[in-house]
Design a protein around this motif. Structure first.
Motif, PDB file in Angstrom:
ATOM      1  N   THR A   1      -4.331   7.339  -0.909  1.00  0.00           N
ATOM      2  CA  THR A   1      -2.925   6.879  -0.512  1.00  0.00           C
ATOM      3  C   THR A   1      -1.807   8.697  -0.393  1.00  0.00           C
ATOM      4  O   THR A   1      -1.207   9.242   0.616  1.00  0.00           O
TER       5      THR A   1
ATOM      6  N   ARG B   1     -12.539   4.027  -6.949  1.00  0.00           N
ATOM      7  CA  ARG B   1     -11.985   3.608  -5.723  1.00  0.00           C
ATOM      8  C   ARG B   1     -10.516   4.563  -5.167  1.00  0.00           C
ATOM      9  O   ARG B   1     -10.670   5.634  -4.137  1.00  0.00           O
TER      10      ARG B   1
ATOM     11  N   GLY C   1       0.869  -1.135   0.267  1.00  0.00           N
ATOM     12  CA  GLY C   1      -0.016   0.365   0.107  1.00  0.00           C
ATOM     13  C   GLY C   1       0.720   1.429   0.353  1.00  0.00           C
ATOM     14  O   GLY C   1       0.528   1.739   0.034  1.00  0.00           O
TER      15      GLY C   1
ATOM     16  N   ARG D   1      -7.638   4.270  -4.565  1.00  0.00           N
ATOM     17  CA  ARG D   1      -6.786   3.944  -3.667  1.00  0.00           C
ATOM     18  C   ARG D   1      -5.442   4.580  -3.060  1.00  0.00           C
ATOM     19  O   ARG D   1      -5.451   5.541  -2.331  1.00  0.00           O
TER      20      ARG D   1
END
Length: 241
Positions: free
Chosen positions: A112, A106, A42, A108
């Motif tokens: 982040t 989404r 991530g 991500r």
């Protein structure tokens, strides 16, 4: 006209590394542009391709941050440290359909990035940070996050400047990063952008001749592979009145 190093600098390379960033800025570039993708952990790393031969063809998102770093792929933190607030940094969120890390809407990677910029105190319009993407969901996520950084829409060669400007204006982004071929095909591209209150930047400039032509059209900036060569040429010539 602003000169931005594409993925830092092709020379001496490798691109999207701290060394490439430092080389571009040391050569007199006004800033740099880098690409980001998520790792299996991530985290955000600076790399263009979703899959790399040096990773055995496996996707970046399937590899750990530690492994990627050992393979010469830096984290965004490393690249931001190398940049150090010198000029401008354009961070392109790679998120395209058909690639293994595609996750619109989404977003991500965009989230982040927002969190990372906040943790580093790189929020607000005066930080020198601009976030760009071909994925409009990504830049809309950043723009709506409250981070306050500039957002820019990247367009492919087949999209006209007018089409890009129409979206940028309606969505409230600050810049259009249009392909060089589209800009050179529209003599009034810069004029139209400025009339709409939008900065026009072009990618990717690969020759000094193209840089001079684009400067004469009135664009605000160019993203180029070899910023040292471009800066030297621009300094050696006079801008047309």
């Amino acid at each position: 006209m602003e000169v931005l190093g594409h993925r830092g600098s092709r020379n001496p390379g490798p691109e999207n590394t701290a060394a490439a960033v430092d080389a571009a800025l040391a050569a007199g570039a006004d800033g740099i542009e880098v690409d980001i993708r998520r790792t299996a952990d991530g985290d955000l790393v600076c790399v263009h391709d979703a899959r790399l031969p040096r990773l055995g063809g496996r996707a970046v998102i399937r590899r750990s941050t530690a492994e990627l770093v050992t393979r010469g792929i830096p984290t965004l933190h490393d690249v931001l440290d190398a940049w150090g607030g010198r000029g401008r940094i354009v961070i392109e969120i790679k998120n395209q359909p058909g690639q293994p890390d595609f996750d619109a809407p989404r977003e991500r990677s965009a989230q982040t990035l927002v969190e990372l910029l906040g943790a580093r105190g790189l929020t607000g319009p005066d930080t020198g940070v601009t976030v760009s993407s071909f994925d409009w969901f990504a830049i809309e996520h950043v723009r709506g996050s409250g981070a306050g950084v500039r957002t820019a829409f990247l367009t492919m060669p087949r999209m006209s400047v007018n089409g890009g400007l129409s979206y940028v204006r309606s969505a409230g982004h600050a810049e259009l990063h249009a392909h060089t071929s589209a800009v050179l095909a529209a003599a009034d591209a810069a004029e139209r952008a400025h009339a709409a209150g939008i900065r026009l930047v072009t990618w990717t400039v690969t020759s000094e001749r193209a840089a001079l032509r684009l400067r004469d059209t009135g664009v605000d900036g160019i993203i180029c592979d070899a910023p040292a060569d471009i800066v030297r040429t621009l300094r050696a010539t006079h801008h047309r009145p």
